[in-house]
Design a protein around this motif. Structure first.
Motif, PDB file in Angstrom:
ATOM      1  N   ALA A 109      22.924  58.336  12.329  1.00  0.00           N
ATOM      2  CA  ALA A 109      23.020  59.002  11.015  1.00  0.00           C
ATOM      3  C   ALA A 109      24.405  58.809  10.019  1.00  0.00           C
ATOM      4  CB  ALA A 109      22.822  60.634  11.140  1.00  0.00           C
ATOM      5  N   ALA A 110      25.439  58.622  10.781  1.00  0.00           N
ATOM      6  CA  ALA A 110      26.725  58.496  10.340  1.00  0.00           C
ATOM      7  C   ALA A 110      27.252  57.168  10.575  1.00  0.00           C
ATOM      8  CB  ALA A 110      27.795  59.527  10.916  1.00  0.00           C
ATOM      9  N   PRO A 111      28.088  56.555   9.649  1.00  0.00           N
ATOM     10  CA  PRO A 111      28.307  55.165   9.826  1.00  0.00           C
ATOM     11  C   PRO A 111      29.390  55.060  10.928  1.00  0.00           C
ATOM     12  CG  PRO A 111      29.503  56.298   7.952  1.00  0.00           C
ATOM     13  CD  PRO A 111      28.444  57.262   8.298  1.00  0.00           C
ATOM     14  N   TYR A 112      29.319  53.868  11.640  1.00  0.00           N
ATOM     15  CA  TYR A 112      30.285  53.677  12.332  1.00  0.00           C
ATOM     16  C   TYR A 112      31.686  53.310  11.965  1.00  0.00           C
ATOM     17  CZ  TYR A 112      26.371  52.995  15.544  1.00  0.00           C
ATOM     18  OH  TYR A 112      25.186  53.382  16.305  1.00  0.00           O
ATOM     19  N   ARG A 113      32.734  54.119  12.425  1.00  0.00           N
ATOM     20  CA  ARG A 113      34.121  53.980  11.911  1.00  0.00           C
ATOM     21  C   ARG A 113      35.057  53.064  12.929  1.00  0.00           C
ATOM     22  NH1 ARG A 113      35.506  60.336  10.671  1.00  0.00           N
ATOM     23  NH2 ARG A 113      34.473  60.417   8.620  1.00  0.00           N
ATOM     24  N   THR A 114      35.423  51.976  12.466  1.00  0.00           N
ATOM     25  CA  THR A 114      35.957  50.891  13.018  1.00  0.00           C
ATOM     26  C   THR A 114      37.433  50.726  12.461  1.00  0.00           C
ATOM     27  OG1 THR A 114      33.835  49.644  13.092  1.00  0.00           O
ATOM     28  CG2 THR A 114      36.121  48.494  13.850  1.00  0.00           C
ATOM     29  N   VAL A 115      38.365  50.705  13.348  1.00  0.00           N
ATOM     30  CA  VAL A 115      39.997  50.430  12.900  1.00  0.00           C
ATOM     31  C   VAL A 115      40.563  49.285  13.803  1.00  0.00           C
ATOM     32  CG1 VAL A 115      40.675  52.259  14.359  1.00  0.00           C
ATOM     33  CG2 VAL A 115      42.244  51.240  12.486  1.00  0.00           C
ATOM     34  N   VAL A 116      41.326  48.459  13.243  1.00  0.00           N
ATOM     35  CA  VAL A 116      41.858  47.156  14.154  1.00  0.00           C
ATOM     36  C   VAL A 116      43.136  47.097  13.565  1.00  0.00           C
ATOM     37  CG1 VAL A 116      41.782  44.760  14.514  1.00  0.00           C
ATOM     38  CG2 VAL A 116      39.688  46.081  14.239  1.00  0.00           C
ATOM     39  N   ASP A 117      44.191  46.836  14.640  1.00  0.00           N
ATOM     40  CA  ASP A 117      45.410  46.492  14.281  1.00  0.00           C
ATOM     41  C   ASP A 117      45.471  45.109  14.832  1.00  0.00           C
ATOM     42  OD1 ASP A 117      48.282  46.348  14.331  1.00  0.00           O
ATOM     43  OD2 ASP A 117      48.704  47.832  15.765  1.00  0.00           O
TER      44      ASP A 117
ATOM     45  N   PRO B   1      46.241  41.919  19.054  1.00  0.00           N
ATOM     46  CA  PRO B   1      45.276  43.075  18.345  1.00  0.00           C
ATOM     47  C   PRO B   1      44.953  44.181  19.156  1.00  0.00           C
ATOM     48  CG  PRO B   1      44.158  41.218  18.893  1.00  0.00           C
ATOM     49  CD  PRO B   1      45.288  40.850  19.418  1.00  0.00           C
ATOM     50  N   ALA B   2      44.552  45.187  18.677  1.00  0.00           N
ATOM     51  CA  ALA B   2      43.763  46.448  19.347  1.00  0.00           C
ATOM     52  C   ALA B   2      42.754  46.889  18.622  1.00  0.00           C
ATOM     53  CB  ALA B   2      44.984  47.622  19.608  1.00  0.00           C
ATOM     54  N   TYR B   3      41.703  47.572  19.053  1.00  0.00           N
ATOM     55  CA  TYR B   3      40.693  48.169  18.468  1.00  0.00           C
ATOM     56  C   TYR B   3      40.114  49.462  18.944  1.00  0.00           C
ATOM     57  CZ  TYR B   3      40.531  43.001  19.031  1.00  0.00           C
ATOM     58  OH  TYR B   3      41.011  41.722  19.503  1.00  0.00           O
ATOM     59  N   ARG B   4      39.407  50.204  17.749  1.00  0.00           N
ATOM     60  CA  ARG B   4      38.762  51.357  18.105  1.00  0.00           C
ATOM     61  C   ARG B   4      37.688  51.661  17.376  1.00  0.00           C
ATOM     62  NH1 ARG B   4      41.473  57.543  18.181  1.00  0.00           N
ATOM     63  NH2 ARG B   4      39.459  58.376  19.084  1.00  0.00           N
ATOM     64  N   CYS B   5      36.392  51.817  17.840  1.00  0.00           N
ATOM     65  CA  CYS B   5      35.465  51.988  17.065  1.00  0.00           C
ATOM     66  C   CYS B   5      34.613  53.264  17.666  1.00  0.00           C
ATOM     67  CB  CYS B   5      34.497  50.662  17.237  1.00  0.00           C
ATOM     68  SG  CYS B   5      33.021  50.801  16.153  1.00  0.00           S
ATOM     69  N   SER B   6      33.808  53.838  16.677  1.00  0.00           N
ATOM     70  CA  SER B   6      33.149  55.278  17.109  1.00  0.00           C
ATOM     71  C   SER B   6      31.619  54.685  17.593  1.00  0.00           C
ATOM     72  CB  SER B   6      32.946  56.126  15.953  1.00  0.00           C
ATOM     73  OG  SER B   6      32.028  55.386  15.147  1.00  0.00           O
ATOM     74  N   CYS B   7      31.318  53.365  17.790  1.00  0.00           N
ATOM     75  CA  CYS B   7      30.155  52.858  18.385  1.00  0.00           C
ATOM     76  C   CYS B   7      29.858  53.129  19.987  1.00  0.00           C
ATOM     77  CB  CYS B   7      29.664  51.511  17.850  1.00  0.00           C
ATOM     78  SG  CYS B   7      30.580  50.366  18.889  1.00  0.00           S
ATOM     79  N   PRO B   8      28.981  53.086  20.524  1.00  0.00           N
ATOM     80  CA  PRO B   8      28.840  53.395  22.033  1.00  0.00           C
ATOM     81  C   PRO B   8      29.326  52.087  22.804  1.00  0.00           C
ATOM     82  CG  PRO B   8      26.589  53.335  21.213  1.00  0.00           C
ATOM     83  CD  PRO B   8      27.683  53.202  20.048  1.00  0.00           C
ATOM     84  N   SER B   9      29.360  50.927  22.091  1.00  0.00           N
ATOM     85  CA  SER B   9      29.389  49.837  23.155  1.00  0.00           C
ATOM     86  C   SER B   9      30.638  49.879  23.579  1.00  0.00           C
ATOM     87  CB  SER B   9      29.659  48.611  21.894  1.00  0.00           C
ATOM     88  OG  SER B   9      29.934  47.130  22.734  1.00  0.00           O
ATOM     89  N   ARG B  10      30.375  49.390  24.808  1.00  0.00           N
ATOM     90  CA  ARG B  10      31.776  49.018  25.870  1.00  0.00           C
ATOM     91  C   ARG B  10      32.290  47.868  25.885  1.00  0.00           C
ATOM     92  NH1 ARG B  10      29.680  51.271  31.584  1.00  0.00           N
ATOM     93  NH2 ARG B  10      31.466  50.560  32.141  1.00  0.00           N
ATOM     94  N   LYS B  11      32.001  46.802  24.917  1.00  0.00           N
ATOM     95  CA  LYS B  11      32.531  45.519  24.850  1.00  0.00           C
ATOM     96  C   LYS B  11      33.715  45.681  24.043  1.00  0.00           C
ATOM     97  CE  LYS B  11      28.168  43.123  25.362  1.00  0.00           C
ATOM     98  NZ  LYS B  11      27.189  42.083  24.830  1.00  0.00           N
ATOM     99  N   PHE B  12      34.322  44.774  24.508  1.00  0.00           N
ATOM    100  CA  PHE B  12      35.937  44.648  23.800  1.00  0.00           C
ATOM    101  C   PHE B  12      36.542  43.321  23.146  1.00  0.00           C
ATOM    102  CE2 PHE B  12      40.646  44.929  24.350  1.00  0.00           C
ATOM    103  CZ  PHE B  12      40.965  45.933  23.676  1.00  0.00           C
ATOM    104  N   PRO B  13      36.651  43.162  22.005  1.00  0.00           N
ATOM    105  CA  PRO B  13      36.013  44.053  20.958  1.00  0.00           C
ATOM    106  C   PRO B  13      34.802  44.145  20.703  1.00  0.00           C
ATOM    107  CG  PRO B  13      36.966  42.035  20.157  1.00  0.00           C
ATOM    108  CD  PRO B  13      37.100  41.921  21.373  1.00  0.00           C
ATOM    109  N   CYS B  14      34.091  45.061  19.821  1.00  0.00           N
ATOM    110  CA  CYS B  14      33.012  45.250  19.791  1.00  0.00           C
ATOM    111  C   CYS B  14      32.286  44.385  18.523  1.00  0.00           C
ATOM    112  CB  CYS B  14      32.544  46.864  19.669  1.00  0.00           C
ATOM    113  SG  CYS B  14      33.200  47.393  17.892  1.00  0.00           S
ATOM    114  N   ARG B  15      31.008  44.713  18.202  1.00  0.00           N
ATOM    115  CA  ARG B  15      30.543  43.610  17.121  1.00  0.00           C
ATOM    116  C   ARG B  15      31.162  44.183  15.804  1.00  0.00           C
ATOM    117  NH1 ARG B  15      26.177  47.022  18.995  1.00  0.00           N
ATOM    118  NH2 ARG B  15      25.223  47.990  17.214  1.00  0.00           N
TER     119      ARG B  15
END
Length: 424
Positions: A52-60, A64-78
């Motif tokens: 219902a809510a968009p996935y929030r993604t932030v990248v440094d 690099p480093a990543y964070r996403c609100s999606c449930p994927s455990r892949k790193f980085p996610c899609r």
């Protein structure tokens, strides 16, 4: 903002082919009602998906480093890959102010990174010294217990190992965790699979027992060891060195580093990306945990090596530029084995060594690589059938990079006769 990456560099971050396929359709403005980039190194965006809510993604991108609100455990996610592709295409709004959810993560990373710019003294030196002494005592007690356990295993015989089950290994590993020796615990847990690894398992298990006994003995007698070997022993036991201390104390090695290969490993639900390098001038091998290096390229950089009898692990202290691509020079089988033997003489627990061979893949008598001198090395049994390697070769020599182990070569990268790089 950091210099924008090209698409090849972004795509090289994908953890697997499925992530690559899933990310590319998302790399369009229709999927991202919000994107932005600051003037430093951060990207962020909200991607529309099934939730219902968009996935929030932030990248440094400096990590690099990543964070996403999606449930994927892949790193980085899609979603992180898609955001980077948008940025690569110039479709991310520059000079923007991050929303609160992105700003908090960016600020937290900045605070952590600020603490790694140089070694800082502990707030309470006396308490820090007391904790260090307590840990040394716990580790020493754990090494004594491990030595006793190893004696028991040999006294009881190896035949019972196939009937022991995983708990047999988990129990002694847990005791090493309690003794604050996580390196030993990790090595012990890995032994559980050895009795089921096929013909010759008993010899391999006995070898591992012998190496653990040697490590336990060296760990209890550290004062008698030369400093580089002592650093290696402590690292194998589980003592860590802060990145700040490495950067502050190591003499940087500048070279044009061939990015040879990468391998992703999952341990305790954490994915680690290992990248192997080799200096063009120095010939030094290096192992870095850096997502931003693209396999097949050559990068000018200063590397700071962790202290060790055989310094392999390194940090990228300063990166200057990517200066080209093309295959590295391949060695013969004899040169590879001689280099590994020399390194093993300095660090007997070294079970992975970078390999670059000029050789022809062949399936008989066992799958392996054969060089022009007629020498051969087998492929690692865990590497699978390696059909892309044989298909690329077509019976002709290739430059192949990978990891040499006591059970054979794990191929990771190949260059065909035209110099094209192919991850395996």
């Amino acid at each position: 903002m950091a210099e924008r990456w090209d698409r090849a560099r972004v795509l090289a971050l994908a953890p697997d082919a499925s992530s690559l396929r899933a990310a590319q359709p998302l790399a369009s403005g229709r999927s991202w009602p919000l994107t932005g980039a600051d003037d430093d190194s951060a990207l962020w965006g909200e991607c529309l998906g099934n939730a219902a809510a968009p996935y929030r993604t932030v990248v440094d991108v400096s990590g690099p480093a990543y964070r996403c609100s999606c449930p994927s455990r892949k790193f980085p996610c899609r979603h992180a890959l898609a955001l980077l592709l948008l940025w690569s295409d110039g479709a991310v709004e520059p000079h923007a102010d991050p929303p609160a959810w992105a700003a908090s993560w960016i600020a937290a990373r900045a605070a952590r990174n600020g603490g790694t710019q140089g070694p800082k003294p502990p707030a309470d030196p006396a308490a820090a010294l007391r904790r260090a002494r307590q840990r040394e005592a716990r580790v020493s007690s754990g090494l004594t217990e491990l030595d006793r356990w190893l004696r028991d295993q040999v006294r009881q015989g190896l035949a019972a190992s196939q009937r022991s089950g995983y708990r047999h290994w988990d129990d002694i590993a847990a005791r090493m965790v309690d003794a604050q020796a996580p390196g030993l615990a990790e090595r012990l847990r890995a032994l559980a699979a050895v009795p089921y690894s096929g013909s010759g398992w008993d010899g391999r298990l006995l070898e591992e027992y012998a190496l653990l006994r040697l490590l336990a003995t060296a760990g209890r007698d550290q004062a008698a060891l030369p400093p580089p070997l002592r650093d290696t022993v402590r690292s194998r036991v589980g003592f860590t060195v802060r990145q700040a201390d490495v950067l502050a104390n190591a003499t940087p090695v500048r070279d044009h580093w061939h990015v040879l290969a990468r391998r992703d490993l999952d341990q305790d639900r954490i994915r680690t990306r290992r990248v192997w390098l080799r200096g063009q001038r120095t010939g030094r091998p290096a192992l870095v945990l850096d997502d931003s290096l693209t396999v097949g390229t050559k990068t000018e950089a200063d590397l700071a090596f962790y202290p060790a009898a055989v310094p392999l692990r390194a940090l990228v202290a300063t990166r200057y530029d990517t200066i080209g691509d093309g295959p590295p020079s391949g060695a013969t089988v004899a040169a590879l084995l001689a280099g590994y033997a020399a390194a093993l003489g300095e660090d007997p627990w070294l079970d992975t060594w970078p390999a670059v061979l000029e050789a022809t893949p062949a399936r008989a008598p066992v799958p392996g690589l054969h060089d022009a001198a007629g020498d051969a090395v087998p492929l690692h049994p865990g590497a699978g059938d390696c059909w892309p390697l044989f298909a690329l070769s077509g019976g002709h020599p290739l430059t192949v990079a990978g990891e040499w182990t006591p059970r054979g070569l794990w191929p990771l990268t190949a260059w065909d006769q035209g110099g094209m790089v192919v991850p395996l």
